[in-house]
Design an enzyme around this catalytic site. Structure first.
Site, PDB file in Angstrom:
ATOM      1  N   GLY A 120      26.073  42.418  26.154  1.00 31.38           N
ATOM      2  CA  GLY A 120      26.894  42.256  27.350  1.00 31.38           C
ATOM      3  C   GLY A 120      28.272  41.673  27.084  1.00 31.38           C
ATOM      4  O   GLY A 120      28.972  41.294  28.021  1.00 31.38           O
ATOM      5  N   ASN A 147      27.551  35.749  24.128  1.00 32.82           N
ATOM      6  CA  ASN A 147      27.187  37.160  24.032  1.00 32.82           C
ATOM      7  C   ASN A 147      27.884  37.765  22.819  1.00 32.82           C
ATOM      8  O   ASN A 147      29.094  37.588  22.630  1.00 32.82           O
ATOM      9  CB  ASN A 147      27.592  37.903  25.310  1.00 32.82           C
ATOM     10  CG  ASN A 147      26.780  37.465  26.512  1.00 32.82           C
ATOM     11  OD1 ASN A 147      25.599  37.153  26.389  1.00 32.82           O
ATOM     12  ND2 ASN A 147      27.401  37.434  27.680  1.00 32.82           N
ATOM     13  N   HIS A 187      33.717  33.343  22.877  1.00 36.33           N
ATOM     14  CA  HIS A 187      33.717  32.365  23.979  1.00 36.33           C
ATOM     15  C   HIS A 187      32.302  31.907  24.242  1.00 36.33           C
ATOM     16  O   HIS A 187      31.342  32.655  24.044  1.00 36.33           O
ATOM     17  CB  HIS A 187      34.330  32.964  25.247  1.00 36.33           C
ATOM     18  CG  HIS A 187      33.752  34.286  25.656  1.00 36.33           C
ATOM     19  ND1 HIS A 187      34.105  35.472  25.049  1.00 36.33           N
ATOM     20  CD2 HIS A 187      32.841  34.599  26.605  1.00 36.33           C
ATOM     21  CE1 HIS A 187      33.442  36.462  25.616  1.00 36.33           C
ATOM     22  NE2 HIS A 187      32.653  35.958  26.562  1.00 36.33           N
ATOM     23  N   HIS A 227      42.334  33.711  17.811  1.00 37.95           N
ATOM     24  CA  HIS A 227      41.608  34.938  18.149  1.00 37.95           C
ATOM     25  C   HIS A 227      40.648  35.355  17.043  1.00 37.95           C
ATOM     26  O   HIS A 227      41.066  35.605  15.918  1.00 37.95           O
ATOM     27  CB  HIS A 227      42.569  36.102  18.412  1.00 37.95           C
ATOM     28  CG  HIS A 227      41.834  37.363  18.775  1.00 37.95           C
ATOM     29  ND1 HIS A 227      41.536  37.691  20.067  1.00 37.95           N
ATOM     30  CD2 HIS A 227      41.280  38.332  18.004  1.00 37.95           C
ATOM     31  CE1 HIS A 227      40.852  38.824  20.085  1.00 37.95           C
ATOM     32  NE2 HIS A 227      40.679  39.231  18.837  1.00 37.95           N
TER      33      HIS A 227
END
Ligand code: AMP
Length: 111
Positions: free
Chosen positions: A92, A86, A99, A46
């Protein structure tokens, strides 16, 4: 991170349509596709932003890109594809776990 939806997908706690998985990344179908083929490549570790890259994460991101390139022909992306990351609310970004969007399977407009 226990509240992160992509961490939960990586841990198998939330179902996803996986097309690839190894020890450090997974690729699955976006739940709300904006192209005929719309996949997400996600590191299992993460972190949210490119600004959080360090040496190990830079190398991981390189392996993610290389994996996308090697799998592309088997994912219906043999004619080309677009990668999008993004970063931040105004771009957004809605899921704050880094990712790569993989878009293709059709002729993509650039507007
Ligand atoms: P972004 O807006 O760049 O943060 O992209 C987040 C993406 O995650 C969006 O395209 C969503 O459709 C996608 N998404 C959110 N939840 C899921 C889920 N459970 N499974 C697959 N894709 C998801």
């Amino acid at each position: 991170m226990e509240t992160c939806i992509f961490c939960k997908i990586a841990a198998g706690e939330i179902p996803s349509s996986k097309v690839y998985e190894d020890g450090e990344m997974l690729i699955f179908k976006d739940i709300a596709p904006i192209a005929k083929v719309h996949l997400l490549c996600v590191p299992k570790e993460h972190f949210a932003y490119l600004s959080e890259l360090n040496g190990a994460r830079e190398a991981l991101l390189g392996r993610m890109m290389a994996k996308i390139a090697s799998l592309a022909p088997s994912l219906g992306l043999e004619d080309g594809y677009r990668l999008v990351i993004n970063q931040g609310e105004s771009a957004g970004q809605t899921v704050h776990h880094l990712h790569i969007h993989i878009l293709g399977g059709e002729t993509l407009k650039w507007e």
